[in-house]
Scaffold this motif. Structure first.
Motif, PDB file in Angstrom:
ATOM      1  N   LEU A 207      10.815   1.922 -12.701  1.00 40.16           N
ATOM      2  CA  LEU A 207      10.264   3.392 -12.467  1.00 40.16           C
ATOM      3  C   LEU A 207      11.327   4.038 -11.657  1.00 40.16           C
ATOM      4  CD1 LEU A 207       6.713   2.477 -11.034  1.00 40.16           C
ATOM      5  CD2 LEU A 207       7.247   4.022 -12.748  1.00 40.16           C
ATOM      6  N   VAL A 208      12.427   3.276 -11.430  1.00 43.53           N
ATOM      7  CA  VAL A 208      13.682   4.062 -10.537  1.00 43.53           C
ATOM      8  C   VAL A 208      14.521   4.794 -11.661  1.00 43.53           C
ATOM      9  CG1 VAL A 208      15.350   3.826  -8.882  1.00 43.53           C
ATOM     10  CG2 VAL A 208      13.491   2.480  -8.645  1.00 43.53           C
TER      11      VAL A 208
ATOM     12  N   VAL B 293       0.814  -1.283  -0.008  1.00 41.33           N
ATOM     13  CA  VAL B 293      -0.010  -0.045  -0.082  1.00 41.33           C
ATOM     14  C   VAL B 293       0.866   1.155  -0.108  1.00 41.33           C
ATOM     15  CG1 VAL B 293      -1.697   1.220   1.312  1.00 41.33           C
ATOM     16  CG2 VAL B 293      -1.949  -1.037   1.106  1.00 41.33           C
ATOM     17  N   ALA B 294       1.912   1.125   1.057  1.00 45.98           N
ATOM     18  CA  ALA B 294       2.891   2.477   0.974  1.00 45.98           C
ATOM     19  C   ALA B 294       3.622   2.640  -0.440  1.00 45.98           C
ATOM     20  CB  ALA B 294       3.810   2.326   2.202  1.00 45.98           C
ATOM     21  N   ALA B 295       4.225   1.385  -0.826  1.00 49.84           N
ATOM     22  CA  ALA B 295       4.712   1.927  -2.407  1.00 49.84           C
ATOM     23  C   ALA B 295       3.845   2.392  -3.221  1.00 49.84           C
ATOM     24  CB  ALA B 295       5.338   0.388  -2.661  1.00 49.84           C
ATOM     25  N   GLY B 296       2.555   1.709  -3.494  1.00 51.71           N
ATOM     26  CA  GLY B 296       1.672   2.100  -4.426  1.00 51.71           C
ATOM     27  C   GLY B 296       1.216   3.542  -4.386  1.00 51.71           C
TER      28      GLY B 296
ATOM     29  N   THR C 262       1.803   9.107  -6.081  1.00 51.18           N
ATOM     30  CA  THR C 262       1.859  10.656  -5.973  1.00 51.18           C
ATOM     31  C   THR C 262       3.333  11.033  -6.185  1.00 51.18           C
ATOM     32  OG1 THR C 262       2.844  10.199  -3.530  1.00 51.18           O
ATOM     33  CG2 THR C 262       0.209  10.527  -3.781  1.00 51.18           C
ATOM     34  N   ARG C 263       4.213  10.269  -6.602  1.00 45.96           N
ATOM     35  CA  ARG C 263       5.637  10.720  -6.930  1.00 45.96           C
ATOM     36  C   ARG C 263       6.303  11.244  -5.639  1.00 45.96           C
ATOM     37  NH1 ARG C 263       6.758  13.074 -12.682  1.00 45.96           N
ATOM     38  NH2 ARG C 263       8.496  11.832 -12.094  1.00 45.96           N
TER      39      ARG C 263
ATOM     40  N   TRP D  22      12.388   5.681  -3.539  1.00 46.53           N
ATOM     41  CA  TRP D  22      12.382   5.107  -2.498  1.00 46.53           C
ATOM     42  C   TRP D  22      11.232   3.729  -2.621  1.00 46.53           C
ATOM     43  CZ3 TRP D  22      16.240   3.915   0.689  1.00 46.53           C
ATOM     44  CH2 TRP D  22      17.346   4.941   0.914  1.00 46.53           C
ATOM     45  N   GLY D  23      10.275   4.468  -2.828  1.00 48.56           N
ATOM     46  CA  GLY D  23       8.805   3.671  -2.889  1.00 48.56           C
ATOM     47  C   GLY D  23       9.189   2.262  -3.707  1.00 48.56           C
TER      48      GLY D  23
END
Length: 235
Positions: free
Chosen positions: A233-234, A172-175, A180-181, A186-187
């Motif tokens: 994405l990184v 959930v936190a990574a999503g 939100t960018r 890190w996410g």
């Protein structure tokens, strides 16, 4: 994430490409009958022909991404393939997916993999957001089946229920981070690391224990593809 994270993006691209090639060989070996990640409709006339063709597209797309020859074209073909499978195979069962976690998983896994492919075409915005949404749903789903997830954790790791809840919260936190960018490097980086650890700690030993079980191989490469998509994405 300090420094130049480009190496992680490159590694993610390679892991994603390897997964696509593996899915292609699976599709050919099992003639399209890949449980949980079917890309060839059972009702399609000439099923074996389409299974071989789709397998070839997966292999070709994966190779093009890895060697960076017509990589955007290969990624677009893969993105179209996975999204087409969602439209023709999953959306007709959307009613079940709303109430059944297993159905929801087989709906959203090809969505997430398709997003990973589209990210490589440069069309990042909408597919980044969609990928983040899928991770949030996966995280929420984790909390619905915490005891089941805990049983999947190897017995030599203490605190199985804690790790079961932790992985749900991490998804959930990574999503949210990806959508939100906010701290997205890190996410996405840590999300990919979590999927990679699943490959090594969970899926790898299960494959070794059941080496001829195609479903275990499939689960391993799904996790590897998710890892790759996260690290893409990184940048």
């Amino acid at each position: 994430m300090r420094g130049n994270p480009r190496w992680l993006h490159v590694l993610g691209r390679w892991l994603f490409a390897i997964s696509m090639v593996a899915f292609g060989f699976q599709n050919i070996w099992y003639k399209g009958f890949v449980k949980g990640l079917e890309l060839t409709p059972e009702w399609a006339p000439g099923h074996t022909f389409w299974a071989y063709l789709i397998g070839a597209v997966l292999i070709g797309g994966g190779v093009s991404i890895a060697v960076r020859k017509k990589a955007r074209l290969g990624a677009a073909a893969l993105g179209l393939l996975y999204f087409a499978s969602v439209v023709f195979l999953r959306l007709p069962r959307i009613g079940l997916a709303m109430h059944d976690l297993s159905e929801r998983t087989v709906l959203l896994e090809p969505v997430a993999i398709g997003c990973g492919a589209w990210l490589l075409t440069g069309m990042r915005g909408p597919f980044r957001v969609l990928f983040g949404i899928v991770m949030i749903v996966f995280g929420i789903d984790h909390f619905e089946v915490l005891p089941f997830i805990a049983k999947l954790i190897p017995t030599w790791i203490p605190g199985a229920m804690f790790w079961s809840a932790f992985t749900g919260a991490a998804l959930v936190a990574a999503g949210l981070s990806i959508i939100t960018r906010w701290r997205m490097r890190w996410g996405a980086g840590l999300l990919g690391l979590m999927f990679f650890l699943w490959v090594v700690v969970l899926h790898g030993p299960r494959v070794i224990a059941s080496f001829q079980n195609g479903n275990e191989w499939n689960s391993l490469f799904v996790a590897l593809a998710m890892c790759g998509a996260s690290w893409i994405l990184v940048e």
